[in-house]
Design a protein around this motif. Structure first.
Motif, PDB file in Angstrom:
ATOM      1  N   TYR A  21       0.792  -1.233   0.000  1.00 22.95           N
ATOM      2  CA  TYR A  21       0.000   0.000   0.000  1.00 22.95           C
ATOM      3  C   TYR A  21       0.825   1.285   0.000  1.00 22.95           C
ATOM      4  O   TYR A  21       0.271   2.373   0.098  1.00 22.95           O
ATOM      5  CB  TYR A  21      -0.968  -0.021   1.191  1.00 22.95           C
ATOM      6  N   GLY A  22       2.131   1.172  -0.120  1.00 22.52           N
ATOM      7  CA  GLY A  22       2.977   2.356  -0.162  1.00 22.52           C
ATOM      8  C   GLY A  22       3.343   2.849   1.224  1.00 22.52           C
ATOM      9  O   GLY A  22       2.973   2.270   2.239  1.00 22.52           O
ATOM     10  N   ASN A  23       4.057   3.938   1.254  1.00 24.79           N
ATOM     11  CA  ASN A  23       4.545   4.496   2.514  1.00 24.79           C
ATOM     12  C   ASN A  23       3.451   5.310   3.200  1.00 24.79           C
ATOM     13  O   ASN A  23       3.535   6.522   3.335  1.00 24.79           O
ATOM     14  CB  ASN A  23       5.785   5.359   2.262  1.00 24.79           C
ATOM     15  N   ILE A  24       2.407   4.606   3.628  1.00 26.55           N
ATOM     16  CA  ILE A  24       1.262   5.265   4.256  1.00 26.55           C
ATOM     17  C   ILE A  24       1.538   5.503   5.739  1.00 26.55           C
ATOM     18  O   ILE A  24       2.318   4.786   6.361  1.00 26.55           O
ATOM     19  CB  ILE A  24      -0.020   4.420   4.071  1.00 26.55           C
ATOM     20  N   PRO A  25       0.905   6.522   6.312  1.00 27.46           N
ATOM     21  CA  PRO A  25       1.051   6.735   7.751  1.00 27.46           C
ATOM     22  C   PRO A  25       0.383   5.607   8.531  1.00 27.46           C
ATOM     23  O   PRO A  25      -0.574   4.995   8.050  1.00 27.46           O
ATOM     24  CB  PRO A  25       0.352   8.071   7.999  1.00 27.46           C
ATOM     25  N   PHE A  26       0.884   5.352   9.733  1.00 27.81           N
ATOM     26  CA  PHE A  26       0.351   4.283  10.582  1.00 27.81           C
ATOM     27  C   PHE A  26       0.144   4.754  12.003  1.00 27.81           C
ATOM     28  O   PHE A  26       0.852   5.639  12.489  1.00 27.81           O
ATOM     29  CB  PHE A  26       1.316   3.090  10.608  1.00 27.81           C
ATOM     30  N   CYS A  67       1.778   7.299  16.743  1.00 26.49           N
ATOM     31  CA  CYS A  67       1.396   7.659  15.378  1.00 26.49           C
ATOM     32  C   CYS A  67       2.620   8.119  14.599  1.00 26.49           C
ATOM     33  O   CYS A  67       3.629   8.517  15.168  1.00 26.49           O
ATOM     34  CB  CYS A  67       0.311   8.722  15.375  1.00 26.49           C
ATOM     35  N   SER A  68       2.488   8.018  13.282  1.00 22.54           N
ATOM     36  CA  SER A  68       3.568   8.454  12.396  1.00 22.54           C
ATOM     37  C   SER A  68       3.950   9.884  12.721  1.00 22.54           C
ATOM     38  O   SER A  68       3.095  10.713  13.043  1.00 22.54           O
ATOM     39  CB  SER A  68       3.113   8.385  10.939  1.00 22.54           C
ATOM     40  N   SER A  69       5.241  10.175  12.625  1.00 22.45           N
ATOM     41  CA  SER A  69       5.678  11.539  12.900  1.00 22.45           C
ATOM     42  C   SER A  69       5.063  12.471  11.869  1.00 22.45           C
ATOM     43  O   SER A  69       4.758  12.079  10.751  1.00 22.45           O
ATOM     44  CB  SER A  69       7.193  11.637  12.897  1.00 22.45           C
TER      45      SER A  69
END
Length: 177
Positions: A80-85, A143-145
Motif C-alpha cells: 500500500y505504499g509508505n502510508i502513515p500508521f 502515530c507516524s511523525s
C-alpha cells in the motif's frame, strides 16, 4: 475463539466515512499469547490511505516484539505504499524500555506526550474497579511523525470497567499524508 481474545481489536464507527481496504492478523510466536498483531488499511473521505496496527504483547522477557510490529507494518507498506500508521495496544512496555525506544526511534510519536498532556496513571486495573492507580502506562497509542494529537484520555466508566483488565485508551489524531 480464545486465541483471538489476545488480539487488539480495531473498531470503526459506521458514520466515520472510512472504508476498510484490507485487514490481517498474525501471531509472531509459537505461543499465541506472546504476541499477536491485527492490522487494517483504511481509505478516508479524501481517498488517502492510512493504517492501524493493534498489538498484544504478552511478555517483555522473550524478545523485542516492537521489531515484529515494525516488520508487519513494513510488509503492509510493500503493498500500500509508505502510508502513515497508528500503532496501538497492550504493548507491555513502559516509557524508556527497549520496545518503546524501538518504536519511537522508527519515527513514531507517543500520543500521550504529543498531546501536551501528561497521561496520569496506567490503564491496567482490577475488573470491576475504576481506580487506575499511578503506574506508568503499558497500553499505548503511537502515530507516524508529522501527525498531530489534539487530545487523548483513558475511558474509565461503569461499562469499560467490566470489559477487560485494561481500560480503553483514546486519542484524536490528525494524520498528515
Amino acid at each position: 475463539l480464545q486465541q483471538h481474545l489476545c488480539a487488539t481489536p480495531i473498531a470503526v464507527r459506521k458514520d466515520s466515512g472510512l472504508e476498510i481496504i484490507a485487514s490481517g492478523f498474525r501471531y509472531t510466536s509459537e505461543k499465541w499469547w506472546i504476541h499477536s498483531i491485527s492490522w487494517m488499511v483504511f481509505k478516508d473521505r479524501s481517498g488517502k490511505l492510512f493504517g492501524v496496527c493493534g498489538n498484544h504483547y504478552g511478555s517483555q522477557d522473550v524478545g523485542n516484539f516492537a521489531l515484529d510490529t515494525l516488520a508487519c507494518i513494513d510488509d503492509v507498506k510493500k503493498t500500500y505504499g509508505n502510508i502513515p500508521f497508528v500503532i496501538t495496544g497492550d504493548l507491555y512496555f513502559w516509557s524508556g524500555d527497549k520496545g518503546y525506544k524501538t518504536i519511537t526511534s522508527a519515527g513514531y510519536q507517543d500520543t500521550f506526550n504529543s498531546s501536551g498532556r501528561i497521561f496520569g496513571g496506567g490503564s491496567y486495573h482490577q475488573v470491576g474497579d475504576i481506580v487506575t492507580g499511578t503506574s506508568t502506562p503499558i497500553d499505548h497509542i503511537f502515530c507516524s511523525s508529522g501527525s498531530t494529537v489534539p487530545k487523548h484520555h483513558l475511558i474509565s466508566d461503569n461499562i469499560s470497567k467490566w470489559c477487560s483488565d485494561h481500560f480503553p485508551i483514546y486519542a484524536d489524531i490528525r494524520i498528515e499524508n
